[in-house]
Write an enzyme that holds these catalytic residues in place. Structure first.
Site, PDB file in Angstrom:
ATOM      1  N   LEU A 179     -31.487  17.644   7.419  1.00 13.81           N
ATOM      2  CA  LEU A 179     -32.460  17.121   6.449  1.00 13.81           C
ATOM      3  C   LEU A 179     -33.233  15.997   7.125  1.00 13.81           C
ATOM      4  CD1 LEU A 179     -30.166  16.841   3.256  1.00 13.81           C
ATOM      5  CD2 LEU A 179     -31.115  18.893   4.370  1.00 13.81           C
ATOM      6  N   GLY A 180     -34.534  16.213   7.334  1.00  7.84           N
ATOM      7  CA  GLY A 180     -35.377  15.205   7.973  1.00  7.84           C
ATOM      8  C   GLY A 180     -35.578  15.548   9.433  1.00  7.84           C
ATOM      9  N   CYS A 181     -36.829  15.423   9.884  1.00  8.85           N
ATOM     10  CA  CYS A 181     -37.109  15.701  11.294  1.00  8.85           C
ATOM     11  C   CYS A 181     -38.153  14.711  11.807  1.00  8.85           C
ATOM     12  CB  CYS A 181     -37.572  17.146  11.454  1.00  8.85           C
ATOM     13  SG  CYS A 181     -37.507  17.712  13.157  1.00  8.85           S
ATOM     14  N   GLY A 182     -37.794  13.434  11.691  1.00 15.39           N
ATOM     15  CA  GLY A 182     -38.683  12.377  12.188  1.00 15.39           C
ATOM     16  C   GLY A 182     -38.186  11.892  13.533  1.00 15.39           C
ATOM     17  N   THR A 183     -38.178  10.558  13.714  1.00 15.30           N
ATOM     18  CA  THR A 183     -37.779   9.961  14.993  1.00 15.30           C
ATOM     19  C   THR A 183     -36.393  10.453  15.420  1.00 15.30           C
ATOM     20  OG1 THR A 183     -39.026   8.015  14.341  1.00 15.30           O
ATOM     21  CG2 THR A 183     -37.487   7.723  16.165  1.00 15.30           C
TER      22      THR A 183
ATOM     23  N   ASP B 126     -31.826  -4.689   6.271  1.00 18.60           N
ATOM     24  CA  ASP B 126     -31.207  -3.704   7.167  1.00 18.60           C
ATOM     25  C   ASP B 126     -29.873  -4.243   7.708  1.00 18.60           C
ATOM     26  OD1 ASP B 126     -31.591  -1.234   9.093  1.00 18.60           O
ATOM     27  OD2 ASP B 126     -31.140  -2.931  10.398  1.00 18.60           O
TER      28      ASP B 126
ATOM     29  N   LYS C 264     -25.836  -3.041   7.021  1.00 17.34           N
ATOM     30  CA  LYS C 264     -24.896  -2.790   8.119  1.00 17.34           C
ATOM     31  C   LYS C 264     -23.665  -3.698   7.991  1.00 17.34           C
ATOM     32  CE  LYS C 264     -28.585  -1.199  11.173  1.00 17.34           C
ATOM     33  NZ  LYS C 264     -29.650  -1.634  12.081  1.00 17.34           N
TER      34      LYS C 264
ATOM     35  N   GLU D 199     -21.607   7.297  12.053  1.00 16.04           N
ATOM     36  CA  GLU D 199     -21.650   6.382  13.208  1.00 16.04           C
ATOM     37  C   GLU D 199     -23.057   5.838  13.486  1.00 16.04           C
ATOM     38  OE1 GLU D 199     -18.956   5.225  15.512  1.00 16.04           O
ATOM     39  OE2 GLU D 199     -20.702   3.927  15.501  1.00 16.04           O
TER      40      GLU D 199
ATOM     41  N   GLY E 107     -33.715   3.822  18.030  1.00 17.01           N
ATOM     42  CA  GLY E 107     -34.485   4.756  18.868  1.00 17.01           C
ATOM     43  C   GLY E 107     -34.003   6.170  18.620  1.00 17.01           C
TER      44      GLY E 107
HETATM   45  N1  LIG Z   1     -35.140   5.295  13.936  1.00 20.03           N
HETATM   46  C1  LIG Z   1     -34.068   4.656  14.324  1.00 20.03           C
HETATM   47  O1  LIG Z   1     -34.020   4.027  15.365  1.00 20.03           O
HETATM   48  C2  LIG Z   1     -32.831   4.680  13.463  1.00 20.03           C
HETATM   49  C3  LIG Z   1     -31.648   4.075  13.926  1.00 20.03           C
HETATM   50  C4  LIG Z   1     -30.486   4.137  13.139  1.00 20.03           C
HETATM   51  C5  LIG Z   1     -30.531   4.762  11.931  1.00 20.03           C
HETATM   52  N2  LIG Z   1     -31.709   5.330  11.483  1.00 20.03           N
HETATM   53  C6  LIG Z   1     -31.705   5.975  10.184  1.00 20.03           C
HETATM   54  O2  LIG Z   1     -31.987   7.362  10.351  1.00 20.03           O
HETATM   55  C7  LIG Z   1     -32.689   7.849   9.220  1.00 20.03           C
HETATM   56  C8  LIG Z   1     -33.993   8.491   9.672  1.00 20.03           C
HETATM   57  O3  LIG Z   1     -34.763   7.557  10.383  1.00 20.03           O
HETATM   58  P1  LIG Z   1     -36.079   7.999  11.196  1.00 20.03           P
HETATM   59  O4  LIG Z   1     -36.461   6.809  11.993  1.00 20.03           O
HETATM   60  O5  LIG Z   1     -35.873   9.284  11.896  1.00 20.03           O
HETATM   61  O6  LIG Z   1     -37.115   8.182   9.994  1.00 20.03           O
HETATM   62  P2  LIG Z   1     -38.514   8.974  10.010  1.00 20.03           P
HETATM   63  O7  LIG Z   1     -39.359   8.382   8.939  1.00 20.03           O
HETATM   64  O8  LIG Z   1     -39.063   9.058  11.384  1.00 20.03           O
HETATM   65  O9  LIG Z   1     -38.094  10.457   9.565  1.00 20.03           O
HETATM   66  C9  LIG Z   1     -37.746  10.793   8.260  1.00 20.03           C
HETATM   67  C10 LIG Z   1     -37.919  12.285   8.067  1.00 20.03           C
HETATM   68  O10 LIG Z   1     -37.523  12.640   6.736  1.00 20.03           O
HETATM   69  C11 LIG Z   1     -38.503  13.517   6.178  1.00 20.03           C
HETATM   70  N3  LIG Z   1     -38.514  13.363   4.719  1.00 20.03           N
HETATM   71  C12 LIG Z   1     -38.777  12.249   4.005  1.00 20.03           C
HETATM   72  N4  LIG Z   1     -38.685  12.525   2.685  1.00 20.03           N
HETATM   73  C13 LIG Z   1     -38.360  13.825   2.577  1.00 20.03           C
HETATM   74  C14 LIG Z   1     -38.169  14.715   1.484  1.00 20.03           C
HETATM   75  N5  LIG Z   1     -38.242  14.286   0.235  1.00 20.03           N
HETATM   76  N6  LIG Z   1     -37.853  15.999   1.742  1.00 20.03           N
HETATM   77  C15 LIG Z   1     -37.746  16.463   3.020  1.00 20.03           C
HETATM   78  N7  LIG Z   1     -37.925  15.649   4.098  1.00 20.03           N
HETATM   79  C16 LIG Z   1     -38.239  14.379   3.870  1.00 20.03           C
HETATM   80  C17 LIG Z   1     -39.800  13.082   6.811  1.00 20.03           C
HETATM   81  O11 LIG Z   1     -40.739  14.117   6.746  1.00 20.03           O
HETATM   82  C18 LIG Z   1     -39.332  12.811   8.242  1.00 20.03           C
HETATM   83  O12 LIG Z   1     -39.300  14.030   8.946  1.00 20.03           O
HETATM   84  C19 LIG Z   1     -32.843   6.658   8.282  1.00 20.03           C
HETATM   85  O13 LIG Z   1     -31.783   6.617   7.373  1.00 20.03           O
HETATM   86  C20 LIG Z   1     -32.748   5.474   9.225  1.00 20.03           C
HETATM   87  O14 LIG Z   1     -32.307   4.297   8.590  1.00 20.03           O
HETATM   88  C21 LIG Z   1     -32.843   5.315  12.228  1.00 20.03           C
HETATM   89  N1  LIG Z   2     -34.831  -1.007  12.028  1.00 16.63           N
HETATM   90  C1  LIG Z   2     -33.567  -0.985  12.679  1.00 16.63           C
HETATM   91  C2  LIG Z   2     -33.306   0.406  13.217  1.00 16.63           C
HETATM   92  C3  LIG Z   2     -31.890   0.670  13.590  1.00 16.63           C
HETATM   93  O1  LIG Z   2     -31.050   0.752  12.479  1.00 16.63           O
HETATM   94  C4  LIG Z   2     -33.550  -2.041  13.800  1.00 16.63           C
HETATM   95  O2  LIG Z   2     -34.568  -2.675  14.058  1.00 16.63           O
HETATM   96  O3  LIG Z   2     -32.499  -2.270  14.375  1.00 16.63           O
HETATM   97 NA    NA Z   3     -23.063   3.255  15.955  1.00 11.60          NA
END
Ligand SMILES: NC(=O)c1ccc[n+]([C@@H]2O[C@H](COP(=O)([O-])OP(=O)(O)OC[C@H]3O[C@@H](n4cnc5c(N)ncnc54)[C@H](O)[C@@H]3O)[C@@H](O)[C@H]2O)c1
Ligand SMILES: N[C@@H](CCO)C(=O)O
Ligand code: NA
Length: 432
Positions: free
Chosen positions: A12-16, A201, A205, A129, A306
């Site tokens: 579920l989700g395909c972002g970063t 944030d 944590k 994790e 990241g």
């Molecule tokens: N980016 C980081 O460095 C990082 C680090 C640790 C944890 N996280 C956690 O990982 C999770 C994702 O972060 P990210 O940076 O990849 O976010 P992002 O915004 O890049 O990606 C989110 C994805 O979810 C999809 N999405 C949002 N709402 C949706 C819906 N209703 N239905 C279907 N898809 C939906 C978006 O299209 C997108 O593909 C978050 O919980 C974030 O806190 C991120």
């Molecule tokens: N926004 C968070 C991403 C990692 O959880 C940070 O800056 O550390």
């Molecule tokens: Na960790």
């Protein structure tokens, strides 16, 4: 593993993070199959806008999250973020016996109890994790490796954005707003940096860390939270003058009072000695100290954010839950049996650094010192700089209750001989 039924995964989700999860799953398919003992098959990827995801196989994309969660998948990996609808999706998955891997700290810091109960009822796994300190193995050590020890303290830098800003302010002497602007321009701070800079944030944590370390349910609302927007160039300069630097710390402590344990959990900026190992953690890196009775002190260090680093932690969890599926076993359940109460911040034991702009005339120091004595706060060090119209008085206290220290600062600010309270900040870490 030929002949083995594949472990089917819904993403579920395909972002970063999600994009990197797909890449690692694809690139390492053969190794993952060998490690798990069965092929790990991506059955579908839920996104909002399928035409924006040319990097992943089009036939896997769907906007119907519910249908994907309800399909015959074995594991749901959630990297969408936010509380709803993620909470509803994951509860549905767990209730149907599907194991869940999530990176969602906001959700876990509010609803881990409910999610664990659903997992327990259905015999499913819940792993997260990536939710704290990204790639760094930290939650598994707390849940598993240290399960035989008694953890007394978890303290660290768990937010990369604020650490990048504070490191920048320390190295350039620039102010907060200017450095935040630079961090945004370089892509280190998000367009809306509120969750990071206001400490939300890090507080999520801290709640997760305190829950695991102290076998209790701690939510984000239990965490005393102060962000970095109030940290000024003067604070950083004052810290430097004392051989210290400023970090946003998440501090989770076990406090034992008359034989009774409670939890102190807080997120705030603090001055730490430049010789402290956390002082050398710069830029977007994270580091966490853990202290346990038998193990002593440990430090966990690495990339806390990241796409690829976070996906590494997600994949590690995915392998763990998939292995459990293969042997029809389970990972650790929630361990909240201790149910320790959380102490209010006013009862926390802290030390303050206070910098005052004062009139340089006889009797000023004794007036200031009297206020400390009145509040039963002991002074560790005093330094006066400058003369006559331009004197500054720097005071570092011994540990006292946060409430007593706050009242002391309020009263000192009202003394006629004090022109301005230039900087007030908590002090952490022993001088080494
Ligand atoms: N980016 C980081 O460095 C990082 C680090 C640790 C944890 N996280 C956690 O990982 C999770 C994702 O972060 P990210 O940076 O990849 O976010 P992002 O915004 O890049 O990606 C989110 C994805 O979810 C999809 N999405 C949002 N709402 C949706 C819906 N209703 N239905 C279907 N898809 C939906 C978006 O299209 C997108 O593909 C978050 O919980 C974030 O806190 C991120
Ligand atoms: N926004 C968070 C991403 C990692 O959880 C940070 O800056 O550390
Ligand atoms: Na960790």
């Amino acid at each position: 593993m030929p002949g083995r039924k594949p472990i089917k995964v819904a993403l579920l989700g395909c972002g970063t993070v999600g994009t990197e999860v797909v890449r690692l799953l694809t690139d390492q398919a053969a190794d993952l199959t060998a490690r798990v003992g069965a092929p790990v098959e991506l059955a579908g990827i839920a996104v909002r806008k399928p035409n924006k995801h040319r990097e992943v196989p089009a036939e896997l994309l769907t906007t119907d999250v519910d249908a994907l969660v309800e399909s015959d998948v074995d594991v749901v990996v959630e990297v969408v973020g936010g509380i709803e609808p993620a909470r509803t999706w994951l509860l549905k998955a767990l209730k149907a016996g599907k194991s869940v891997v999530t990176a969602n700290k906001a959700l876990l810091a509010e609803h881990s109890g409910e999610l664990f109960e659903a997992a327990d009822a259905a015999g499913a796994d819940l792993y997260f994790e990536a939710a704290v300190a990204g790639a760094i193995p930290l939650l598994r050590p707390l849940r598993e490796s240290l399960a035989g020890d008694r953890i007394t303290r978890v303290m660290g830098i768990v937010n990369g954005t604020t650490n990048f800003i504070l490191s920048g302010m320390d190295s350039t002497g620039a102010g907060y707003a200017e450095t935040l602007e630079e961090a945004t321009r370089l892509g280190y701070a998000e367009a809306d940096p509120t969750a990071d800079v206001d400490g939300f944030d890090a507080a999520s944590k801290a709640a997760i860390l305190a829950s695991l370390a102290f076998h209790s349910r701690v939510t984000a609302a239990d965490v005393h939270r102060e962000g970095i927007a109030g940290v000024s160039a003067a604070d950083i300069a004052a810290a430097k003058g004392l051989g210290r630097t400023v970090k946003l710390l998440a501090i989770c402590e076990r406090v034992t009072d008359n034989g009774t344990d409670s939890i102190s959990v807080r997120v705030h900026p603090a001055m730490i000695p430049r010789s402290h190992p956390l002082a050398g953690v710069n830029g977007a890196f994270n580091a966490v100290f853990v202290e346990a009775d038998a193990a002593g002190e440990m430090m966990f260090y690495g990339k806390g954010a990241g796409g690829a680093p976070t996906a590494s932690a997600v994949l590690g969890d995915l392998v763990a839950v998939a292995r459990n599926k293969v042997v029809s076993g389970r990972g650790p359940r929630e361990s909240a049996y201790a149910a320790l109460p959380v102490r209010p911040m006013g009862h926390a034991s802290t030390k303050y650094h206070i910098s005052l702009d004062v009139a340089d005339k006889p009797g000023v120091l004794s007036q200031v010192a009297a206020v400390f004595a009145e509040h039963d706060v002991s002074i560790a060090a005093v330094r006066q700089e400058g003369r006559v119209d331009d004197a500054s008085l720097v005071i570092v206290t011994h540990a006292a209750t946060d409430a007593a220290l706050r009242s002391t600062v309020d009263k000192i600010g009202g003394l006629p001989v004090v022109r301005e309270v230039v900087s007030v900040m908590r002090v952490e870490g022993e001088e080494s």
